[in-house]
Write a protein that holds these residues in place. Sequence first.
Motif, short mmCIF file in Angstrom:
data_model
loop_
_atom_site.label_atom_id
_atom_site.label_comp_id
_atom_site.label_asym_id
_atom_site.label_seq_id
_atom_site.Cartn_x
_atom_site.Cartn_y
_atom_site.Cartn_z
N ALA A 170 13.22 4.53 48.99
CA ALA A 170 14.25 5.39 49.55
C ALA A 170 14.79 6.28 48.44
CB ALA A 170 15.37 4.54 50.14
N SER A 171 14.99 7.55 48.77
CA SER A 171 15.67 8.48 47.87
C SER A 171 16.66 9.24 48.74
CB SER A 171 14.65 9.40 47.20
OG SER A 171 15.29 10.23 46.26
N ALA A 172 17.15 10.37 48.27
CA ALA A 172 18.19 11.06 49.04
C ALA A 172 18.09 12.56 48.87
CB ALA A 172 19.57 10.57 48.61
N ILE A 173 18.45 13.30 49.94
CA ILE A 173 18.45 14.76 49.86
C ILE A 173 19.58 15.25 48.96
CG2 ILE A 173 17.36 15.03 52.11
CD1 ILE A 173 20.16 15.84 53.19
N GLY A 174 20.45 14.33 48.52
CA GLY A 174 21.51 14.69 47.59
C GLY A 174 20.99 15.17 46.25
N ILE A 175 19.69 15.05 46.01
CA ILE A 175 19.10 15.57 44.78
C ILE A 175 19.09 17.10 44.78
CG2 ILE A 175 16.69 15.63 45.59
CD1 ILE A 175 15.89 14.55 42.79
N TYR A 176 19.10 17.71 45.98
CA TYR A 176 19.03 19.17 46.08
C TYR A 176 20.41 19.80 45.85
CZ TYR A 176 14.52 18.26 48.40
OH TYR A 176 13.25 17.84 48.69
N PRO A 177 20.48 20.90 45.11
CA PRO A 177 21.78 21.57 44.89
C PRO A 177 22.41 22.05 46.19
CG PRO A 177 20.14 22.35 43.31
CD PRO A 177 19.40 21.53 44.32
N SER A 178 23.72 21.97 46.26
CA SER A 178 24.45 22.43 47.45
C SER A 178 24.28 23.93 47.61
CB SER A 178 25.94 22.09 47.31
OG SER A 178 26.66 22.53 48.44
N SER A 179 23.92 24.37 48.82
CA SER A 179 23.72 25.79 49.08
C SER A 179 23.86 26.06 50.57
CB SER A 179 22.32 26.23 48.62
OG SER A 179 22.07 27.57 49.00
N LEU A 180 24.54 27.15 50.90
CA LEU A 180 24.68 27.56 52.29
C LEU A 180 23.51 28.43 52.73
CD1 LEU A 180 28.49 28.45 52.42
CD2 LEU A 180 27.38 26.38 53.30
N VAL B 114 2.69 6.21 44.88
CA VAL B 114 4.15 6.30 44.90
C VAL B 114 4.59 7.29 45.97
CG1 VAL B 114 6.21 7.00 43.61
CG2 VAL B 114 4.42 5.64 42.49
N VAL B 115 5.49 6.85 46.86
CA VAL B 115 6.07 7.72 47.88
C VAL B 115 7.59 7.69 47.73
CG1 VAL B 115 6.13 8.34 50.32
CG2 VAL B 115 4.22 6.97 49.43
N LYS B 116 8.20 8.88 47.70
CA LYS B 116 9.66 8.99 47.61
C LYS B 116 10.16 9.64 48.90
CE LYS B 116 8.88 9.80 42.73
NZ LYS B 116 8.77 10.85 41.69
N ILE B 117 10.94 8.89 49.67
CA ILE B 117 11.46 9.37 50.95
C ILE B 117 12.89 9.88 50.74
CG2 ILE B 117 11.93 8.81 53.36
CD1 ILE B 117 9.01 8.51 52.68
N ARG B 118 13.05 11.19 50.73
CA ARG B 118 14.39 11.77 50.55
C ARG B 118 15.08 11.83 51.91
NH1 ARG B 118 12.66 16.53 46.19
NH2 ARG B 118 12.46 15.10 44.40
N ILE B 119 16.05 10.93 52.07
CA ILE B 119 16.66 10.68 53.38
C ILE B 119 17.91 11.52 53.56
CG2 ILE B 119 17.63 8.89 54.87
CD1 ILE B 119 16.01 6.84 53.23
N GLY B 120 18.06 12.10 54.77
CA GLY B 120 19.26 12.81 55.13
C GLY B 120 20.31 11.87 55.69
N ILE B 121 21.28 12.40 56.40
CA ILE B 121 22.32 11.58 57.02
C ILE B 121 21.70 10.76 58.14
CG2 ILE B 121 24.49 11.61 58.30
CD1 ILE B 121 25.10 14.28 56.89
#
Length: 302
Positions: A114-124, A161-168
């Motif tokens: 498990a990973s997280a989409i929080g790795i991506y910079p905040s952007s509108l 290796v698989v990294k799943i970047r999970i949203g809410i």
Amino acid sequence: MTILITGATGLVGTELVHNLLAENHTIHYLTTSKHKLLQEKNYKGFYWNPTTQEIDVNAFDQVDAIIHLAGASVAKKWTSAYKNEIRTSRIESTQLLFKTLQTIPHTIKQIITASAIGIYPSSLEKIYHETDTQVEASFLGEVVESWENEVTKFETLGILVVKIRIGIVLAKNGGALQEMIKPIRMGFGAALGSGKQYQSWIHIQDLVAVFKYVLLHHKQGVYNAVAPYPITNSALTKAIARGLNKPLFLPSVPTFILKILLGEMHVIVTSSQHVSCMKLLDEGFQFKYASIDKALQHLLKS
């Protein structure tokens, strides 16, 4: 298939274990609680303590793949001590798995973390794909980057290796949705911050399906585990209120108020990540709950 799971009793782990057992897979799970150790035909518990780097190596016996979900929740007050726990719970547990596999004979071909989409910079404005390498300059961004770097080391052992970047994750039995529902049910629902921030979400059943997809198809690399249609915080709040048949009349909660109430962890609800799942779609993965209305219709029904 025999699968070793960490974090097996968490929100995602519980659903995943139930699903895999129903398909006659054998589950080994690691737990820090000795009273949670069970020894059943297809469901066996093994003790570990990442802090002391202690682990029962029998957990790896005849295991084909590891699904690594362990990590302290980010949805608690970020004191200095708890921030350290968020980080070390992920890093130390991953290091323990790696060091153990370096020293024992094993049959493991793949690790899915498990990973997280929080790795991506905040952007509108920006839409993020798995190929984007920018990292959010924040505590969460640093934690996720460090976590993923530790997992990458398993490639040196010849393991996929698989990294799943999970949203809410939206679920009935806990997680973000249940916290969002509480004030709306009481008539105090409101968008947070500007309300314009994108929140990339996923129904828990689709998330479990993503883990199963990369497992059974022996995938590797990064996958964004988000539904095809991200939604703004304001639109999500309105959709939940609509699903609960509750009015929304309060103005948005200003960011400065959220900072006072939540401290540094306010970024969880105010940052914006518009994340694409096109990689999964291009490979033929099908979401059961692609739209927020369909997901909420299922999750909010009594």
